[in-house]
Design an enzyme around this catalytic site. Structure first.
Site, short mmCIF file in Angstrom:
data_model
loop_
_atom_site.label_atom_id
_atom_site.label_comp_id
_atom_site.label_asym_id
_atom_site.label_seq_id
_atom_site.Cartn_x
_atom_site.Cartn_y
_atom_site.Cartn_z
N ASP A 324 31.14 31.55 37.49
CA ASP A 324 31.93 32.73 37.80
C ASP A 324 31.07 33.84 38.41
OD1 ASP A 324 34.55 34.09 37.56
OD2 ASP A 324 33.48 35.42 36.20
N GLU A 353 31.07 30.30 42.48
CA GLU A 353 32.16 31.11 43.02
C GLU A 353 31.58 32.07 44.05
OE1 GLU A 353 35.75 34.21 41.81
OE2 GLU A 353 33.94 34.09 40.58
N ASP A 420 42.96 33.20 40.95
CA ASP A 420 42.64 34.49 41.58
C ASP A 420 43.44 34.75 42.85
OD1 ASP A 420 40.71 35.47 39.77
OD2 ASP A 420 39.18 34.17 40.64
#
Length: 585
Positions: A324, A353, A420
Site C-alpha cells: 500500500d 501500489e 479505490d
C-alpha cells in the site's frame, strides 16, 4: 534522420539482462525515421575477431517515436556495442561517444554492457504470468452466517458508508472458494486482514494479529491451505507507509511526548503532537490525522516491519504481498524488504501500489510488479467512448509497453477497478463496451485482476460506493456477464500465447474504431479483432497460415487469397487461434 530523437542508455529499460544468458537492448528513434536498425556488438578485449551485426526489431511506436529491440546472447556475458541506422541511402552510427558517419573502428567509443551477473538478475515469479487474480475485501465478500444483528453491522446488501462493517469474515470466504474455482481465477489479493479500528483495515493497530471481526490466525491458515490445495495463490496487503493512531508505539508518543522511546518511529514536527483543534503536528497518510506516517528509515521501524513480513510468510505460507502507498516509502526499505521476502520464498510476488510511472521500483531490486493504473485509465477512457481514434489508443498502449524491462511488463498487475476506484459497470454502463474492456484486459500482457463483484456487473461510484457487499442474490446478478468473464478467464489460462506471448498491434487507424492485435508464444498464436463502434465493420489482414479456428467456438476460419477478412457487427469482436507442436516438443 533526426539525431535529437535518438536515445539509449546502458541501464534501466534500455539495456538489461532478461535471463541468465540474454540481454535486451532498446533504442528510441523518431517515428518512421529509420528503415532498418542494427546492433554491432562484440567483446571489448577482442573486438576485431568477435564483432558481428544483429538486426533490431521495431517492437512499439507512439505518436513521436519508434522503439527498436534486439535480444542478444553474449557468449562471454559481456559486450560492447553500437547502433547502425539506415534510412534510404543514409546511414549513421550511434555510439557512447555520440553520432558518427562511420562504423566504430575499436571498442573505445562503444556502449558497454560490462557483465551479466546472475546475482543481479531481475527475476519475477513464473506463476504470475499464468495467474488471473481476484481482489477481495474480506469484510465485504461473503457474509458471516453466525453474526448477531446486535453487533452494529450493516445489513448485507445495504448501501455502504465510510465507517461501518458488514461482518464478512475468513470462514465465509473459505466456504466460497468453490465459486472462485468455477469462475476460473487462480489467485486472490486480499485487502488488509490485520487488526484495525476501521472497516477497510488500512489503518493497522496490531500488525501481528488478524482482525477479530474477520477471524483468527488458525482460520487464516486454513484459508491459505485450502486455497493452495485448489491451486489458488494468496497475496496479502502490507500497509507499511502508515499505521493507526491506536498503534501502541503511537499511543506511547501521545502519552509521553518527547520522552517516548518511539518518537523517532514517526515524522514529528513539534510537541505536543496535536493542537487543540486536533491538528496533527506529524506526517500522515494524505491529510488524515488518524493515520500517522511511519519513519521507515528508522532502523527500529525497518526491523519491526521486516519481522512482521517474515512472521506472516512463515506462519501462513502466503505467496506474496501487495504494498500500500508503496511509492511514498523510501526505496532503501523496499530493497531490504525484497531480500527478506525472497529469502523465505523466491517465488513470492511483490506488487507495489503506484498510480503513475513505477520505473524506479521495477529494476529488479524492489518490486516484481506494480498496479498498472496508467493502462487501466487509458482502457477505460477509450472503451467508454465511441472514439474512432483507435490509433491514438494503440500508441499509448505501445508507449506503456516499453516503460519497464520486459520481465516486469509480463507480470504487471493489470486491473479495471479496485477498492479505490468507481466500479467498472458504473464507468461503462453499456455492457458491450464493458465487455471490450474486459476482453482487452484478459488478452494483453500482464497479470489481470478482477475486483470482486465486477463479474456480476455490480455498480458503485468511488469510496464508499465501490465497496458494497458482494451481491449473492441470483435475481440481482448479471448471469450473462458472469458467463462472459468465465469464458474469457478460461481462454486466458488455457492459451500459452495469452499468458506468455509477445504482443503486437497490427491495425489501429486514426479514423477507425477497429483494433487488431496478436499474441504469439511457442506453438500458440492468437489474434483479437475488436469493432468498437455501433456500426458494423469489416477488417482484413494478410495471412500466410490457413489453419485458423475461432478460439471460442472451435469453428474453422477460412483464408482466401492470402487474406483473412472478418465481418463484425456493431461492438462485435472475434478471437481466432492456431497452435502447432514445436520441434523437439
Amino acid at each position: 534522420m533526426l539525431a535529437e530523437a535518438l536515445y539509449h542508455v546502458t541501464g534501466g529499460s534500455w539495456a538489461y539482462a532478461y535471463n541468465d544468458s540474454t540481454v535486451h537492448l532498446r533504442l528510441r528513434v523518431k517515428r518512421n525515421d529509420a528503415d532498418e536498425v542494427f546492433v554491432l556488438h562484440g567483446d571489448k578485449y577482442d573486438w576485431q575477431h568477435t564483432v558481428q551485426e544483429c538486426p533490431m526489431e521495431r517492437i512499439a511506436a507512439d505518436s513521436l517515436f519508434d522503439y527498436w529491440q534486439c535480444d542478444l546472447n553474449p557468449p562471454l556475458k559481456r559486450m560492447v556495442y553500437a547502433f547502425r541506422l539506415r534510412s534510404g541511402e543514409e546511414a549513421i552510427w550511434l555510439c557512447e561517444s555520440g553520432i558518427q558517419g562511420t562504423a566504430p573502428g575499436d571498442p573505445g567509443n562503444c556502449f558497454e554492457y560490462p557483465y551479466l551477473h546472475e546475482a543481479d538478475l531481475f527475476l519475477v515469479p513464473e506463476w504470475a504470468k499464468n495467474a488471473v487474480f481476484y481482489q477481495i475485501m474480506p469484510d465485504r465478500f461473503a457474509p458471516n452466517e453466525e453474526r448477531e444483528d446486535s453487533e452494529g453491522l450493516l445489513p448485507w446488501g445495504s448501501e455502504p458508508d465510510l465507517h461501518s462493517s458488514y461482518g464478512g469474515n475468513l470462514k465465509a470466504i473459505t466456504n466460497k472458494l468453490g465459486y472462485l474455482e468455477e469462475l476460473g481465477v487462480n489467485a486472490i489479493y486480499f485487502t488488509p486482514l490485520f487488526a484495525s479500528p476501521s472497516c477497510h483495515k488500512y489503518d493497522i493497530s496490531d500488525y501481528k494479529q488478524v482482525d477479530p471481526l474477520l477471524g483468527d490466525m488458525e482460520q487464516l491458515k486454513q484459508l491459505v491451505d485450502k486455497c493452495h490445495k485448489k491451486g489458488i495463490y494468496v497475496v496479502l496487503d502490507a500497509v507499511f507507509n502508515h499505521c493507526s493512531e491506536q498503534f501502541e508505539p503511537f499511543l506511547d508518543v501521545l502519552r509521553h511526548g518527547e520522552e517516548s522511546r518511539y518518537k523517532d518511529w514517526f515524522h514529528i514536527h513539534s510537541y505536543p503532537i496535536r493542537g487543540e483543534d486536533g491538528q496533527p503536528f506529524y506526517e500522515t497518510f494524505g491529510n488524515y490525522g488518524h493515520m500517522p506516517k511511519l519513519n521507515t528509515a528508522n532502523p527500529e521501524v525497518r526491523d519491526y516491519l521486516l519481522e512482521v513480513t517474515r512472521y506472516w510468510m512463515r506462519e501462513t505460507g502466503i505467496d506474496g504481498w501487495r504494498l500500500d502507498v508503496a511509492n511514498e516509502i523510501d526505496r532503501r526499505f523496499w530493497r531490504e524488504f525484497r531480500l527478506a521476502v525472497k529469502e523465505i520464498n523466491p517465488d513470492a510476488y511483490i506488487i507495489g501500489e503506484c498510480w503513475s510511472d513505477a520505473a524506479p521500483w521495477l529494476q529488479g531490486d524492489q518490486f516484481d510488479s506494480a498496479m498498472n493504473y496508467p493502462l487501466s485509465m487509458k482502457i477505460l477512457d477509450f472503451f467508454s467512448a465511441d472514439s474512432l481514434n483507435a490509433g491514438a489508443f494503440a500508441e499509448i498502449v505501445a508507449k506503456l509497453s516499453v516503460r519497464y524491462p520486459q520481465q516486469a511488463h509480463e507480470v504487471l498487475f493489470n486491473l479495471l477497478g479496485s477498492h479505490d476506484t468507481a466500479r467498472l459497470a458504473s464507468r461503462l454502463p453499456d455492457k458491450r463496451k464493458l465487455k471490450h474492456a474486459v476482453l482487452f484486459l484478459l488478452t494483453t500482457p500482464g497479470t489481470p485482476c478482477i475486483f470482486y463483484g465486477d463479474e456480476y456487473g455490480m455498480t458503485g461510484d468511488n469510496d464508499p460506493g465501490c465497496r458494497k457487499s458482494m451481491e449473492w442474490d441470483p435475481d440481482k446478478q448479471d448471469g450473462e456477464l458472469w458467463d462472459f468473464y468465465k469464458m474469457m478467464i478460461h481462454l486466458r489460462r488455457n492459451t500459452p500465447a495469452l499468458c506468455r506471448g509477445r504482443y503486437r498491434m497490427l491495425q489501429a487507424g486514426q479514423d477507425s474504431p477497429c483494433l487488431l492485435y496478436e499474441r504469439i508464444a511457442a506453438g500458440s498464436h492468437i489474434m483479437v479483432w475488436i469493432n468498437h463502434s455501433p456500426e458494423p465493420g469489416e477488417c482484413s489482414h494478410p495471412m500466410e497460415a490457413d489453419d485458423w479456428k475461432d478460439a471460442l467456438t472451435g469453428e474453422q476460419v477460412f483464408v482466401q487469397d492470402g487474406r483473412l477478412t472478418v465481418s463484425l457487427e456493431g461492438y462485435g469482436f472475434r478471437i481466432i487461434e492456431r497452435s502447432w507442436k514445436e520441434e523437439g516438443g
